[in-house]
Design an enzyme around this catalytic site. Structure first.
Site, short mmCIF file in Angstrom:
data_model
loop_
_atom_site.label_atom_id
_atom_site.label_comp_id
_atom_site.label_asym_id
_atom_site.label_seq_id
_atom_site.Cartn_x
_atom_site.Cartn_y
_atom_site.Cartn_z
CB SER A 263 -0.81 0.08 1.25
OG SER A 263 -0.04 0.14 2.29
CE LYS A 264 -1.71 7.25 -0.48
NZ LYS A 264 -2.77 8.24 -0.74
NE ARG A 265 -1.27 3.98 6.94
CZ ARG A 265 -1.96 4.25 7.55
NH1 ARG A 265 -1.95 3.84 8.75
NH2 ARG A 265 -3.28 4.85 7.40
#
Ligand code: GLU
Length: 512
Positions: A263-265
């Site tokens: 994910s982006k995180r």
């Protein structure tokens, strides 16, 4: 079905395109190229609440950067235009009406409060499935439970309503996924999804199926997050009478970070960018780094991404665009997720950078050194530097970082090297050799090197005794390309000046 294969890449402009989506686009592109088929870029923008300005352009720019060529689509045009779903609503409304007329769909007037009340009722009753489906639909406010007059009255009064699919709950849903094999679902597990929202716009499901059919799509390649939607899509193909021409499905495994989904995180946490290019969120002002601006070559990212989820067979992993196109096959895609490995991507990057002509590297180097205000005589000089550095770098921007001495004389000297290689004896040898260099009438790496060797033989000392102090004087650093090559590149005057400067300014380490 026609023989020609038709693929589509159908992203939603709800944010910057994740590299997982780019991998899907690449696979579609390889197959279309390999089989001489069509590749359509369709923008699935039916969810206006999640629309993000600039996201569509980002998709187009990212695909252009990687050389993913579409034969039809937004920004290209083609026989199936328009390619933005928001511009095709009449078509979806027509099919929603057909489904209503044939009893495959119904109108539902339930308010958000009524839907919530239904969920609560089910929760209190301990039901696992709390969806609008074959068990609950008959207790809700819809055209299956209301009289025809009441439905008409509500429509005339302009009451908000949606069109829901009436899932045939007794159905067996079977389809073949090229990557996952035969799959089998039961209709009772599929809920009565909304097909047309109260604003008259379709949901993803209806628009996707209608468009794939209308555009003659033969193969749907998409991420595995869409697999749970596929049984519903199959039922829709059935209900619309299109089952015979239904596309073949291939659901790709997720891209993974070191721990789970990339994910982006997670990308932020592990230093793995998830976007092909830089992206700035207009609302929050947050920015994310992209591969392009970090200095990755499109061919390196393309080659590496392609191997995340597909195995070319055999040992060879470094594959050109032509090889990727020739070899790609959905049958060799894995169903287990693939972990992103930056070190491996970097080794691909090094490989492709090394193969670039020196002029190409020089052209990329120019704006970098210009921006840093570093002086150089001309572009031919940058090409020579590029040639010497290409084996030692991962990115073009590494050149001025690793080898600032090509642009400025050293002002400091590596301490450890000075301690070890700048003793009285070294300085004496270099002083004498400096004198000998005056004898050279021409200046080139081989000439300096010959002179150097003759001198060492005469003095009966090993290479390092003079080689290391020479390098230190010219660069201030312990490693880099050959000292003779550096001497040739920076030129006679500069090389001699640097030796003079070091001899005058840098005290011998054993005297200090
Ligand atoms: N619009 C969907 C997405 O954003 C496309 C899914 C599909 O390819 O069917 O990924």
């Amino acid at each position: 079905m026609s023989e020609k294969i038709v693929l589509r890449y159908a992203p939603s402009p709800t944010g910057p395109q994740h590299i997982g989506g780019i991998r899907t686009a690449l696979y579609c592109y390889y197959l279309a190229q390999q089989k001489g088929g069509e590749l359509i870029l369709r923008i699935e923008d039916t969810d206006q609440t999640r629309f993000v300005a600039g996201a569509e352009q980002f998709i187009v720019d990212s695909c252009n950067w990687l050389g993913i060529a579409f034969t039809q689509g937004v920004h290209v045009g083609g026989p199936n235009a328009p390619y933005r779903q928001s511009e095709r609503t009449e078509l979806y409304q027509k099919y929603a009406q057909q489904l209503l007329d044939q009893g495959h769909a119904y109108l539902a007037f339930d308010t958000p409060e009524e839907l919530e009340a239904m969920r609560q009722r089910l929760e209190e009753a301990g039901a696992d499935n709390r969806t609008y489906n074959y068990m609950t639909r008959m207790s809700m406010r819809n055209s299956l439970t209301l009289s025809a007059e009441e439905v008409q009255q509500r429509l005339t009064a302009g009451e908000p309503h949606v069109v829901r699919f009436k899932v045939p709950e007794k159905s067996e849903i079977r389809f073949h996924d090229i990557i996952r094999g035969h799959l089998h679902f039961h209709g009772s597990h599929v809920d009565d999804k909304v097909l047309l929202k109260s604003d008259g716009l379709p949901t993803y499901h209806l628009a996707n199926v209608v468009d794939d059919h209308h555009m003659g799509v033969t193969h749907v390649i998409r991420g595995e997050e869409w697999l749970p939607s596929t049984p519903l899509h199959v039922l829709l193909y059935d209900a619309l009478g299109w089952r015979e021409e239904m596309p073949q499905f291939a659901h790709l495994a997720l891209l993974l970070g070191p721990k789970g989904k990339l994910s982006k995180r997670a990308g932020d946490k592990y230093g793995i960018p998830v976007f092909p290019m830089d992206w700035q969120d207009k609302a929050s002002g947050d920015t994310w780094k992209g591969y392009k601006e970090m200095g990755y070559l499109p061919e390196a990212l393309m080659n590496y991404l392609s191997l995340l989820g597909w195995h070319p067979g055999g040992e060879q992993e470094l594959l050109t665009r032509e090889e990727l196109i020739a070899r790609f096959s959905l049958e060799r895609c894995h169903h287990a997720g693939a972990k992103f490995d930056m070190a491996k991507l970097n080794s691909f990057q090094q490989h492709y950078l090394r193969q670039k002509p020196r002029e190409t590297i020089a052209a990329a180097l120019k704006p970098i050194v210009d921006a840093a205000g570093l002086p150089y005589p001309n572009e031919a000089y940058l090409a020579q530097v590029a040639d010497l550095m290409r084996e030692r770098i991962t990115f073009v921007r590494d050149i001025p970082e690793q080898a600032p001495y090509f642009f400025r004389a050293p002002t400091t000297y590596n301490e450890k090297m000075t301690r070890k290689n700048w003793k009285t004896l070294n300085k004496e040898l270099l002083t004498e050799f400096r004198g000998r260099l005056n004898e050279l009438t021409q200046w080139s790496a081989p000439l300096v090197q010959d002179h150097f060797k003759t001198f060492l033989a005469e003095k009966e000392v090993g290479f390092g005794k003079l080689g290391a102090p020479l390098r230190l004087a010219l660069t201030g650093l312990p490693s880099g390309p050959g000292a003779f090559d550096i001497a040739e590149t920076i030129g006679r005057t500069e090389a001699l000046a640097r030796i003079d400067h070091a001899l005058a300014e840098l005290p011998a380490s054993d005297q200090a």
